[in-house]
Design a protein around this motif. Structure first.
Motif, PDB file in Angstrom:
ATOM      1  N   SER B 202       0.852  -1.180   0.000  1.00 42.70           N
ATOM      2  CA  SER B 202       0.000   0.000   0.000  1.00 42.70           C
ATOM      3  C   SER B 202       0.891   1.234   0.000  1.00 42.70           C
ATOM      4  CB  SER B 202      -0.877  -0.026   1.251  1.00 42.70           C
ATOM      5  OG  SER B 202      -1.127   1.294   1.681  1.00 42.70           O
ATOM      6  N   PHE B 205       0.799   3.204   3.200  1.00 48.08           N
ATOM      7  CA  PHE B 205       1.400   2.581   4.386  1.00 48.08           C
ATOM      8  C   PHE B 205       2.912   2.418   4.228  1.00 48.08           C
ATOM      9  CE2 PHE B 205       2.935  -1.334   6.415  1.00 48.08           C
ATOM     10  CZ  PHE B 205       2.690  -1.004   7.734  1.00 48.08           C
ATOM     11  N   ARG B 249      -3.046   0.651   8.926  1.00 45.47           N
ATOM     12  CA  ARG B 249      -3.522  -0.123   7.785  1.00 45.47           C
ATOM     13  C   ARG B 249      -4.563  -1.107   8.257  1.00 45.47           C
ATOM     14  NH1 ARG B 249       1.421  -4.414   6.572  1.00 45.47           N
ATOM     15  NH2 ARG B 249       1.568  -5.163   8.695  1.00 45.47           N
ATOM     16  N   PHE B 265      -8.822   0.406   2.494  1.00 47.64           N
ATOM     17  CA  PHE B 265      -8.173   1.719   2.507  1.00 47.64           C
ATOM     18  C   PHE B 265      -9.006   2.800   3.210  1.00 47.64           C
ATOM     19  CE2 PHE B 265      -6.600  -0.357  -1.467  1.00 47.64           C
ATOM     20  CZ  PHE B 265      -5.299  -0.525  -1.068  1.00 47.64           C
TER      21      PHE B 265
END
Ligand code: SF4
Ligand code: SF4
Ligand code: SF4
Ligand code: SF4
Ligand code: SF4
Ligand code: FES
Lengths: 204, 745
Positions: B202, B205, B249, B265
């Motif tokens: 991600s 993240f 996350r 998300f």
């Protein structure tokens, strides 16, 4: 003087030992009185006072003038941390792996990291709470990059229990690096800073 | 049952199970690198090799079913050598960046490298320059990728986006977006979840935290009625800005469960407040003086019960039109089917070999339903019949038959469908006469669905054994939803179809079971609880008094599967909550979760404590989350009305439909999810409405202005109108004749 004569503890012509001449102890009251008077008025007191006065005027002091002067600290001394830079590029050595934060047994290291413009991990904030740090050296030992080391700055008195050093306090300033002032600590993987230190050639 | 042996010990396998699955069930360990329980075998790692007595070669246990009497050996020197060699190859030129890699130790490659004690690189290959790819919410580092293909398998088989593929090129092989330079997908992030290494991560993240620093809070997604299981991962926000906790996350048990992008998300919808006595007193006063409470279904079962108790004690009215529509629908449904709920579930959709979707845009209304349909299509070759006025690009590659009907004609369509599906079934005379009495000519003409299409449906379904009918959200607010519900109930009762009725919000089902809802009429002194009112208490946007959002609350919700699921506190909340207000008003319990055991047993709740509810999947994928409500018998006294006049919708029509990953005011407040509230229409719509791409428009009867966008993927004269930013749930039928006015800028 050689040590041999001293090893013979007998008092003789050949040995270094001899009897000191000790006057008899005063026995009567009058004798005691005479000794006191003699010692008081002989002027020995002023000999001592004179030595102090003379040395004071000379300004030739042989003790360490702390805090203006500090004794050199052994390279293994574990005082306030430093964050080092890479010799060849000036980049920060710390990669933000967080191992020091994890291993710290007094839980006093914290850091913020992020992804930078070159998709690399960047450490944006790094702090150590010296009020908690027990200077065990685990962080320096675990660091895979020899980035965090203990320095020689041992004064960390503070009026509060919690007080912090942050990244800017610990990181070698760039001009120190170029002028060769960054100290290298011997240890596994440590380098000897000289001209042979070059950046890694990337063959892309 | 197939009996065979593993290492000389007897093992049983179910039909269809592979050696690997049987071995795992029996507690044998076979190393794997590319195996994912929920997809077909990727068969790329070869680590799962085993020896069998029937052949000399090694076979892949992940894709080979055992035969009766087979003797399988899973440990031997030969296998050990083979597996070690594979690990050596995996490690060739793998970047030595575990120190910064997002896997931070939770890495399959690291684990297996240590397991097989690979400590040196004995092979070499010329290193390539493979820069990191930035794909919006996802970053991809080809240098770390081990080409296990898990990501491409989930994307194709579970999600259905089929957005990424493996580009083969020997050592240069990499995962690439399919038919495009940049990744253009629904950003479910499932590929990130399954990636065994740090190759897919991600972007928000990446490099912000190590796995071991994060505190894991198992909970339930709060965004749609699927109630997917997720884990919030929490750490202090930053040392520069203070030590407040923050969700970094969301992760999930990707082996068995799936999340959509909103769940993965859209996690930072928490709100913060402190205890403000003055405001609290005002709120208590407002509740005391209120005539009605308007609330949304984005609350827990326990909050719903508190509201119900307020109603019982003070006689306030409870307004929640969205849940009321579902409640009435299910009441009408039950009056024919005889049960208070339906027999289908997300799992039954995934296991079906035929699915009919009617009256809803499942891909954005409820992604979990979409994933279940994709799974059914990919794994069971299920036939998918999609009935809706609008084509859906996202469903295109799983649909077998698209049946397009006119907006508003659902009642006619479902009557015809019932007739088709009931053909040959044993039904009462009453129902037979109802079916015979249908004016087929009129219904087909008005709905624009021909006889031949229904004939095609029966043909498609001929060989199907496990069939599911998915009823979408459009129907719930249809003018004739009660009769449609009865027809759905008829299909449930008389055919071998399982029905699933999609509900809108995370706890629509719970609210509909717990609260006696009143119809929302203009009243003064309305308190809004997570909804609009004269005095608003809530966790969305601007409110008079803030209460914790669902990621700051302990409590349960009831998913569309009629499953009671628990939520836990990811981010602490310092202010007051509904229970505090209730306590002031004399409805006393110490904690909100004290109500969990008081949820109505007559509606199927089990009266268990919050703390005894589990929330995890077992090692073999067993669902140990909360409990499923008991299905209750209800009076079977419904009479299906004749289908007379079908409403007509002409001119410019808007369909209330949110973009991917947007559901409500909470998702609208999250930072990562794309916020696209543009009105989307086809080129034909643009001509009809005299609009050009990029025009600002106002819609009569709606607040604010929107940008109009011409969307190439759309056809016809129905535009898509996002509504996720609107806080009240009172929406009515989703198709709406609209009048657009262009705003000059
Ligand atoms: S262990 Fe070293 S490299 Fe890792 S975060 Fe600490 S200082 Fe940085
Ligand atoms: S993917 Fe695993 S092995 Fe590779 S760098 Fe990351 S942690 Fe290390
Ligand atoms: S985010 Fe989801 S849809 Fe996009 S590529 Fe990954 S798995 Fe496919
Ligand atoms: S990106 Fe990850 S999941 Fe996809 S092939 Fe590479 S290693 Fe496997
Ligand atoms: S929004 Fe719905 S489908 Fe997506 S993760 Fe949440 S519950 Fe699951
Ligand atoms: S698990 Fe069988 S090939 Fe990877």
């Amino acid at each position: 003087m050689h040590v041999e004569p001293l090893q013979d503890r007998n008092v003789s012509e050949l040995s270094a030992y001899y009897y000191v001449d000790i006057p008899d102890y005063p026995e009567t009251g009058w004798d005691k009185f005479k000794q006191v008077m003699k010692r008081t008025f002989k002027g020995e007191l002023f000999v001592g006072l004179w030595v102090v006065l003379r040395e004071m005027i000379k300004f030739d002091i042989h003790t360490v003038k702390y805090p203006l002067e500090k004794l050199p600290i052994g390279p293994r001394y574990r005082a306030v941390h430093k964050l080092l830079r890479l010799w060849e590029s000036g980049f920060e050595r710390c990669i933000g792996c967080g191992l020091c934060e994890k291993i710290c047994i007094s839980d006093c290291i914290r850091m913020d990291t992020r992804i930078d413009e070159n998709s690399r991990k960047e450490v944006t904030e790094y702090s150590i709470n010296l009020g908690r740090c027990i200077f065990c050296g685990y962080c320096a030992e675990v660091c895979p990059e020899l980035a965090i080391v203990h320095g020689e700055r041992y004064e960390n008195g503070s009026e509060q229990r919690a007080h912090f050093v942050i990244k800017d306090d610990m990181l070698t300033p760039l001009d120190w690096l170029t002028s060769g002032q960054q100290q290298e600590y011997p240890g596994f993987g440590a380098i000897t800073p000289n001209e042979s230190v070059k950046s890694t050639p990337l063959a892309y | 049952m197939i009996e065979f042996t593993i290492n000389n010990q007897p093992v049983c396998a179910q039909k269809g199970e592979t050696i690997l699955q049987a071995a795992r069930k029996a507690g044998f360990y076979i190393p794997t690198m590319c195996y994912l329980e929920k997809t077909t075998p990727c068969a790329s790692c070869r680590l799962c090799v085993v020896e069998v007595d029937s052949t000399d070669g090694l076979i892949l246990s992940c894709q080979t079913p055992p035969t009766a009497g087979l003797a399988v050996t899973i440990n031997s020197d030969r296998l050990e050598k083979e597996r070690t060699n594979i690990m050596k190859l995996y490690d060739v030129n793998h970047p030595l960046e575990c120190g910064v890699c997002d896997k931070s130790g939770a890495c399959d490659l690291q684990n297996k490298t240590l397991e097989f004690a690979v400590s040196a690189q004995n092979f070499s290959a010329k290193e390539q320059h493979r820069p990191v790819q930035h794909w919006g919410l996802i970053n991809y580092d080809p240098a770390l990728c081990i080409l296990c293909e898990k990501c491409t398998h989930v994307c194709n088989e579970i999600i259905g986006d089929d957005a990424i593929t493996l580009q083969f090129g020997g050592y240069k092989s990499a995962v690439v977006p399919k038919n495009s330079d940049v990744l253009d997908c629904t950003f479910c992030g499932e590929c990130i979840a399954v990636c065994p290494v740090g190759a897919l991560v991600s972007s928000n993240f990446q490099y912000t935290a190590n796995a071991w620093e994060l505190h894991q809070v198992p909970s339930t997604c709060a965004h749609c009625s699927a109630g997917c299981s997720l884990t919030y991962e929490v750490k202090h926000a930053s040392i520069a800005t203070g030590t407040k906790e923050k969700i970094y996350r969301v992760t999930n048990n990707f082996e068995v469960a799936t999340l959509c992008g909103a769940g993965r998300f859209g996690f930072d919808f928490d709100v913060h407040a402190t205890k403000d006595e003055e405001l609290f007193t005002k709120a208590v006063e407002a509740f005391k003086n209120s005539k009605a409470i308007r609330f949304s279904s984005i609350i827990t079962n326990e909050e719903a019960l508190i509201l119900q108790r307020l109603k019982e004690k003070f006689g306030v009215k409870l307004f929640n039109e969205e849940a009321r529509a579902y409640q009435s629908f299910m009441a009408a449904f039950g009056s024919v089917s005889g049960k208070n709920s339906f027999s289908g579930s997300l799992e039954s959709i995934a296991q079906s070999d035929a699915v009919i979707v009617l009256g809803g845009r499942v891909s954005t209304d409820n992604p979990a339903v979409r994933y279940a349909i994709t799974t059914a299509a990919r794994h069971n070759g299920a036939k998918v019949i999609y009935m809706h006025p609008l084509e859906d690009e996202l469903m295109q590659n799983v649909i077998t038959q698209m049946v397009k009907y006119e907006a508003g004609s659902e009642e006619g369509v479902i009557a015809m469908l019932a007739k088709t599906l009931l053909n040959g079934c044993d039904v009462s005379d009453e129902i037979q006469s109802f079916l015979n009495g249908l004016d087929e000519g009129y219904l087909c003409a008005e709905s624009n669905v021909g006889d031949e299409e229904f004939a095609q449906i029966s043909k498609t379904l001929i060989r199907a054994k496990r069939k599911t009918l998915v009823v979408g959200l459009d129907i719930l607010n249809h003018k004739n939803s009660a009769n449609i519900a009865k027809l759905c109930g008829l299909i449930e009762m008389a055919t071998d179809f399982s029905v699933v009725v999609i509900s809108q919000h995370v706890n629509t089902v719970g609210v509909s079971l717990i609260c006696d809802l009143d119809s929302d009429k203009p009243t003064d002194n309305v308190v809004g609880y997570n909804a609009s009112g004269d005095f608003t208490v809530g966790s969305m946007g601007v409110c008079d008094m803030l209460v914790p959002a669902l990621n700051s609350q302990e409590g349960t919700v009831t998913s569309l599967n009629y499953q009671v699921l628990s939520m836990n506190v990811a981010i602490g909340f310092e202010g007051y909550c509904l229970n505090d207000i209730a306590n002031e008003l004399g409805i006393r319990e110490v904690n909100t979760i004290d109500y969990t055991s008081q949820l109505p047993i007559q509606k199927g709740f089990k009266g268990v404590d919050f703390d005894s509810l589990s929330n995890f999947y077992g090692p073999l994928g067993e669902d140990n989350r909360g409990y499923i409500l008991e299905m209750m018998d209800v009076a079977c006294d419904g009479v299906i009305d004749d289908v007379c006049q079908l409403p007509e919708y002409n001119g410019t029509i808007a369909y209330a439909c949110n973009p991917v990953n947007q559901f409500n005011i909470y998702t609208a407040h999250t930072t990562q999810l794309e916020k696209d509230n543009a009105l989307r229409g086809s080129a034909q719509f643009a001509i009809a409405a005299r609009l050009a791409h990029g025009d600002r428009v106002t819609i009569e009867g709606h607040v604010g202005t929107k940008t109009f966008i011409i969307d190439e993927t759309l056809k016809g004269t129905i535009a898509l109108n996002p509504f996720y930013e609107e806080s009240t749930a009172n929406r009515g039928y989703r198709f709406e004749k609209i009048k657009l006015t262009k705003v000059e800028s």
